[in-house]
Design an enzyme around this catalytic site. Structure first.
Site, short mmCIF file in Angstrom:
data_model
loop_
_atom_site.label_atom_id
_atom_site.label_comp_id
_atom_site.label_asym_id
_atom_site.label_seq_id
_atom_site.Cartn_x
_atom_site.Cartn_y
_atom_site.Cartn_z
N LYS A 1 2.41 -8.97 -9.64
CA LYS A 1 3.19 -8.27 -8.53
C LYS A 1 2.58 -6.91 -8.55
O LYS A 1 1.91 -6.32 -9.34
CB LYS A 1 4.69 -7.97 -9.29
N LYS B 1 0.28 -16.38 -12.32
CA LYS B 1 0.23 -17.19 -11.21
C LYS B 1 0.25 -16.05 -10.15
O LYS B 1 0.65 -15.05 -10.16
CB LYS B 1 1.61 -17.97 -11.15
N ASP C 1 1.33 -15.06 -6.35
CA ASP C 1 2.67 -15.14 -5.50
C ASP C 1 2.42 -16.00 -4.41
O ASP C 1 1.30 -16.24 -3.89
CB ASP C 1 3.25 -13.54 -5.32
N GLU C 2 3.60 -16.62 -3.85
CA GLU C 2 3.48 -17.65 -3.02
C GLU C 2 2.87 -17.03 -1.44
O GLU C 2 2.46 -17.83 -0.86
CB GLU C 2 4.96 -18.05 -2.45
N HIS D 1 5.15 -24.51 -5.33
CA HIS D 1 6.00 -23.49 -5.11
C HIS D 1 6.93 -23.92 -4.09
O HIS D 1 6.35 -24.73 -2.89
CB HIS D 1 5.33 -22.33 -4.93
N HIS E 1 9.02 -25.63 -9.03
CA HIS E 1 10.18 -24.59 -9.09
C HIS E 1 11.40 -25.29 -8.74
O HIS E 1 11.75 -25.80 -7.63
CB HIS E 1 10.09 -23.28 -8.09
N LYS F 1 17.54 -14.39 -9.95
CA LYS F 1 18.06 -13.71 -8.68
C LYS F 1 18.17 -14.57 -7.47
O LYS F 1 18.81 -14.28 -6.46
CB LYS F 1 16.96 -12.77 -8.30
N SER G 1 12.30 -19.73 -12.41
CA SER G 1 11.59 -18.40 -11.87
C SER G 1 12.48 -17.84 -10.85
O SER G 1 13.34 -18.52 -10.45
CB SER G 1 10.12 -18.79 -11.42
N GLY G 2 12.47 -16.51 -10.90
CA GLY G 2 13.14 -15.65 -9.87
C GLY G 2 14.07 -14.62 -10.60
O GLY G 2 15.36 -15.41 -11.03
N GLN H 1 9.00 -18.22 -16.07
CA GLN H 1 8.10 -17.05 -15.34
C GLN H 1 8.89 -15.81 -15.09
O GLN H 1 10.20 -15.93 -14.48
CB GLN H 1 7.73 -17.76 -14.00
N GLY I 1 8.12 -12.24 -13.00
CA GLY I 1 7.38 -11.06 -12.31
C GLY I 1 7.82 -9.88 -12.51
O GLY I 1 7.28 -9.00 -13.44
C1 CAP Z 1 9.61 -14.68 -8.83
C2 CAP Z 1 8.86 -15.11 -7.68
C3 CAP Z 1 9.08 -16.50 -7.23
C4 CAP Z 1 10.28 -17.02 -7.06
C5 CAP Z 1 10.84 -18.41 -6.21
C6 CAP Z 1 9.52 -14.28 -6.41
O1 CAP Z 1 9.25 -13.24 -8.96
O2 CAP Z 1 7.65 -14.81 -7.73
O3 CAP Z 1 8.54 -16.69 -6.11
O4 CAP Z 1 10.86 -17.21 -8.58
O5 CAP Z 1 11.92 -18.75 -6.44
O6 CAP Z 1 8.53 -13.74 -5.76
O7 CAP Z 1 10.67 -13.91 -6.38
P1 CAP Z 1 10.39 -12.29 -9.78
P2 CAP Z 1 12.18 -20.36 -6.96
O8 CAP Z 1 10.07 -12.75 -11.33
O9 CAP Z 1 9.95 -10.86 -9.84
O10 CAP Z 1 11.72 -12.43 -9.52
O11 CAP Z 1 11.62 -20.33 -8.22
O12 CAP Z 1 13.98 -20.44 -6.95
O13 CAP Z 1 11.87 -21.13 -5.97
MG MG Z 2 7.25 -15.20 -5.68
#
Ligand code: CAP
Ligand code: MG
Length: 429
Positions: free
Chosen positions: A154, A180, A182-183, A272, A305, A313, A357-358, A379, A381
């Protein structure tokens, strides 16, 4: 009651082992019965159209007609069995154009949700499935029992390739197994993919040397297919073992094609699910995450995921996510009977490793493990790079949290003798 030339509802029909069975949740508009909707769904997704046609013949109907055999008026659930001959067996796009195609636009259905699918053996066997699966990933990372822990660099986007590699290095030496992209980080003006991968894999080598531990990098290769292929080749050339793909935004056909590339290159795929909420979020409309997960497994995603069982979150419920984990991992995770799932026989296909994650911080680790079991990747971030003492301390706090969970020592107690975890408590409570 017919749609076009045929009648599709037959409550006495017993699905054959060669049928592809779909469960839909459907809300008809006023004045339309569930029986009528079943005729429309089954017909429009297969051999029917809105009127009788002269080109239809009894042989077609006999061979290819689906049967709507289950109608639950209380739950608005219906099940339709499609003969496997209706489909080109290894063509997921084609299959979905039938069972998740035109029917979404039909006037008579106010809401329609594809809840679950059981694929027959011949269709399952026509797809490659995961190359590594849970065992393969664990072998790669040399961790037998505990959940794997990782971070997402991040900010999501903004760092240069050099800064990115530095954050990754700090995360690994702090104690994390996985780092990892990010997406939404692809190849930017400020952070070129090829440069980032080269530098970050060098940082991985350094971290491995210093810690004596195996470290994994998940570079996001998401792009138009030919470019994705080039990116996967670059990852391999630089010594990477896994590629990350935004499986929904690249599309199923691209995922299938990239799986062929990763077979040759012996790379695992981290899936992802960015954009899934557009399909999965409305409980009465769209496509369930369970279905997306089953398709991902057939097409060959090794890790996917699935959410944090409502702990982090992102929107999501524990019961639904545990049902997904149960299905893709074939573990004894308690599934939710209320979902009325159609269990899938995978005929030996490797399982997917679920990713939680999230919105995760070290403080939620034990709860996640308790709910989701040990075979997961956790995971964080923000929960790593937001640590009061920075990335390295955040990574250490994650490791301490997993240690305390595995030793069954309450987190608060473990924090008394582990300062990074204690500092995490001071920020997140
Ligand atoms: C987590 C994350 C993931 C989410 C996606 C984000 O970051 O990198 O992309 O987990 O959700 O950008 O939010 P944080 P899911 O740890 O900072 O929240 O796994 O539910 O698809
Ligand atoms: Mg992400």
């Amino acid at each position: 009651m017919i749609y076009g030339n045929c009648e599709f509802v037959d409550k006495k029909y017993k699905p054959k082992s060669t049928d592809l069975v779909v469960m839909y949740r459907v809300e008809p508009i006023k004045g339309i019965s569930l029986e009528r909707i079943c005729e429309l769904l089954a017909g429009e997704s297969s051999i029917g159209t809105w009127t009788k046609i002269s080109t239809m013949n009894p042989t077609i109907a006999k061979k290819l007609k689906p049967h709507a055999f289950y109608i639950n008026k209380k739950k608005n659930l219906v099940k339709i069995a499609y003969p496997e001959k209706l489909f080109e067996k290894n063509n997921m796009s084609g299959i979905l154009s039938s069972i998740a195609g035109n029917i979404y636009g039909m006037k008579e259905a106010k809401k329609l949700r594809l809840e679950d699918i059981t694929f027959p053996k011949n269709i399952v066997k026509a797809f490659p499935g995961p190359q590594f699966g849970i065992k393969g990933i664990r072998k790669l990372i040399k961790i037998k029992k505990r959940p794997l822990i990782g971070t997402i660099v991040k900010p999501k986007v903004g760092l240069t390739a050099k800064q990115h590699a530095k954050v990754a290095y700090e995360s690994w030496v702090g104690g994390l197994d996985i780092v990892k992209d990010d997406e939404n980080l692809t190849s930017m003006e400020f952070n070129n993919f090829y440069k980032r991968i080269t530098l970050t894999l060098k940082a991985r080598d350094k971290a491995e040397k210093e810690t004596g531990e195996k470290k994994i990098y998940l570079p996001n290769i998401t792009a138009e297919y030919e470019e994705m292929k080039k990116r996967a080749e670059h990852v391999k050339k630089k010594g990477g073992e896994v590629v990350m793909v935004d499986i929904l935004t690249v599309g199923w056909s691209s995922l299938a094609a990239i799986r062929n590339v990763t077979k040759k290159l012996k790379l695992a795929i981290h899936g992802h699910r960015a954009m899934h909420g557009a399909l999965t979020r409305d409980p009465k409309h769209g496509i369930s995450m369970l279905v997306l997960a089953k398709i991902s497994r057939l097409l060959g995603t090794d890790q996917l995921h699935i959410g944090t069982a409502g702990i982090g979150k992102m929107h999501g419920s524990a019961s639904e996510e545990l049902s997904i984990e149960y299905e893709i991992e074939q573990q004894k995770i308690k599934a939710n009977p209320k979902l009325n799932r159609l269990e899938q026989d995978w005929y030996g296909m490797k399982p997917i490793l679920a990713v939680a994650s999230g919105g995760v911080s070290p403080l939620q680790i034990s709860k996640i493990v308790k709910t989701m079991g040990n075979d997961i990747i956790i995971q964080a971030g923000g929960g790593v790079h937001g640590h009061p003492n920075g990335t390295r301390a955040g990574a250490t706090a994650m490791l301490q949290a997993i240690e305390s969970t595995m030793k069954k020592i309450p987190l608060k107690q473990y924090a008394k003798t582990h300062k990074e975890l204690e500092q995490a408590f001071s920020k997140w409570k």
